[in-house]
Motif scaffolding. Structure first.
Motif, short mmCIF file in Angstrom:
data_model
loop_
_atom_site.label_atom_id
_atom_site.label_comp_id
_atom_site.label_asym_id
_atom_site.label_seq_id
_atom_site.Cartn_x
_atom_site.Cartn_y
_atom_site.Cartn_z
N ALA A 185 0.95 -1.57 0.11
CA ALA A 185 0.18 -0.31 -0.15
C ALA A 185 0.84 0.89 0.00
O ALA A 185 -0.25 2.51 -0.73
CB ALA A 185 -0.94 0.44 0.94
N ASP A 186 1.92 1.23 0.80
CA ASP A 186 2.92 2.29 0.94
C ASP A 186 3.66 2.74 -0.58
O ASP A 186 3.42 3.89 -0.69
CB ASP A 186 3.29 2.04 1.61
N SER A 187 3.79 1.31 -1.72
CA SER A 187 4.46 1.84 -2.55
C SER A 187 3.11 2.42 -3.32
O SER A 187 3.98 2.79 -4.60
CB SER A 187 4.88 0.45 -3.45
N LYS A 188 2.39 1.70 -3.26
CA LYS A 188 1.25 2.33 -4.06
C LYS A 188 1.17 3.91 -3.94
O LYS A 188 0.86 4.90 -5.59
CB LYS A 188 -0.06 1.42 -4.40
N GLY A 189 0.75 4.17 -2.79
CA GLY A 189 1.24 5.25 -2.31
C GLY A 189 1.76 6.53 -3.11
O GLY A 189 1.88 7.43 -3.50
N ARG B 81 1.56 9.81 -5.67
CA ARG B 81 1.76 10.82 -5.59
C ARG B 81 3.59 11.25 -5.80
O ARG B 81 3.79 12.70 -6.72
CB ARG B 81 2.72 11.09 -3.46
N GLU B 82 3.94 10.04 -6.48
CA GLU B 82 5.32 10.55 -7.61
C GLU B 82 4.57 10.50 -9.01
O GLU B 82 4.44 11.69 -9.49
CB GLU B 82 5.99 9.27 -8.05
N LEU B 83 3.30 10.80 -9.31
CA LEU B 83 2.86 10.61 -10.36
C LEU B 83 2.20 11.61 -10.65
O LEU B 83 2.30 12.75 -11.26
CB LEU B 83 2.18 9.25 -11.04
N LYS B 84 1.26 12.79 -9.56
CA LYS B 84 0.49 13.50 -9.16
C LYS B 84 1.57 14.83 -9.43
O LYS B 84 1.23 15.62 -9.56
CB LYS B 84 -0.18 13.26 -8.31
N ASP B 85 3.00 14.76 -8.91
CA ASP B 85 3.23 15.48 -8.75
C ASP B 85 4.38 15.41 -10.12
O ASP B 85 4.85 16.79 -10.22
CB ASP B 85 4.56 14.90 -7.55
N ALA B 86 4.39 14.58 -10.35
CA ALA B 86 5.23 14.52 -12.05
C ALA B 86 4.72 15.67 -13.33
O ALA B 86 4.83 15.88 -13.48
CB ALA B 86 5.79 13.08 -12.47
N MET B 87 3.39 15.38 -12.77
CA MET B 87 1.87 15.45 -13.50
C MET B 87 1.66 16.65 -13.30
O MET B 87 1.86 18.04 -14.11
CB MET B 87 1.00 14.45 -14.37
N GLU C 148 11.98 1.34 -12.41
CA GLU C 148 12.05 1.04 -10.87
C GLU C 148 10.18 1.15 -9.63
O GLU C 148 10.61 0.55 -9.64
CB GLU C 148 12.20 2.40 -10.54
N ILE C 149 9.43 1.70 -11.00
CA ILE C 149 8.45 1.94 -10.34
C ILE C 149 7.39 0.27 -10.34
O ILE C 149 7.06 0.06 -9.25
CB ILE C 149 7.55 2.37 -10.92
N ARG C 150 7.71 -0.23 -11.58
CA ARG C 150 7.30 -1.73 -11.36
C ARG C 150 7.80 -2.39 -10.39
O ARG C 150 7.05 -3.12 -9.68
CB ARG C 150 7.55 -2.22 -12.83
N ARG C 151 8.98 -2.36 -10.12
CA ARG C 151 9.63 -3.75 -9.08
C ARG C 151 8.80 -3.14 -7.90
O ARG C 151 9.41 -3.83 -6.73
CB ARG C 151 10.74 -3.24 -9.41
N GLY C 152 8.88 -2.05 -7.47
CA GLY C 152 8.52 -1.39 -6.33
C GLY C 152 6.88 -1.78 -6.12
O GLY C 152 6.34 -1.63 -4.88
#
Length: 184
Positions: free
Chosen positions: A40-44, A48-54, A79-83
């Motif tokens: 759940a932390d990884s998904k969160g 967040r990273e996607l939202k910040d990047a967008m 890296e995202i896929r592995r996490g």
């Protein structure tokens, strides 16, 4: 060796087996909770990273990639896929059954009928009876602790599987000495 002493040794051995099994299941449940929390932390973090990047302004690098102007490097898709664990099917299929732990604690397969759950509870409860051990001994205290955990799991399964028991528990009865309300 006397017969009562032999019975005591057998009961003590069986009790230690049950205690080990319950402790092992507790460890597995805690490990499963920690794993689901990490997922759940990884998904969160990914969200967040996607939202910040967008939302963050970016500069285009010469190699065609984007570099955030905020100075925080973006992770690569790999890296995202592995996490983040891959989602298969619906979100509901990824959620474990909340009753699985209680089924396993009672030693029955998940999805068993209420009668089987009740029989397993009765059998384990009789084995963990504190009266089988010397009064105020550590074994008696441990048996009481295990019996309480078995009882809690049984109540959860009973409420989930036997709708009449749940409705009966919710009934309120008048005290026998209560006088009926006068009718007008």
């Amino acid at each position: 060796m006397s017969i009562p002493e032999r019975f005591y040794r057998i009961a003590k051995h069986k009790f230690s087996e049950i205690r080990d099994r319950v402790d092992r299941w507790d460890d597995e449940a805690q490990e499963a909770e920690a794993t689901s929390a990490r997922k759940a932390d990884s998904k969160g973090d990914a969200r967040r990273e996607l939202k910040d990047a967008m939302s963050a302004p970016t500069a285009v690098r010469p190699d065609g990639g984007a570099k955030p102007l905020s100075g925080v490097p973006l992770r690569t898709p790999d890296e995202i896929r592995r996490g983040v664990s891959p989602t298969v099917g619906s979100a509901m299929s990824n959620q474990p059954d909340p009753l699985t732990f209680h089924y396993r604690l009672l030693g029955v397969e998940p999805g068993m009928e209420f009668a089987d759950v009740q029989a397993a509870y009765d059998k384990l409860s009789a084995r963990c009876d504190p009266a089988r051990f010397p009064l105020h001994s550590t074994e008696a205290q441990e048996a009481e602790r295990i019996r309480k955990r078995l009882e809690d799991s049984y109540k959860v399964l009973r409420d989930a599987l036997d709708s009449t028991a749940r409705r009966f528990d919710l009934l309120e009865f008048d005290a026998p000495d209560a006088k009926p309300a006068p009718t007008a």
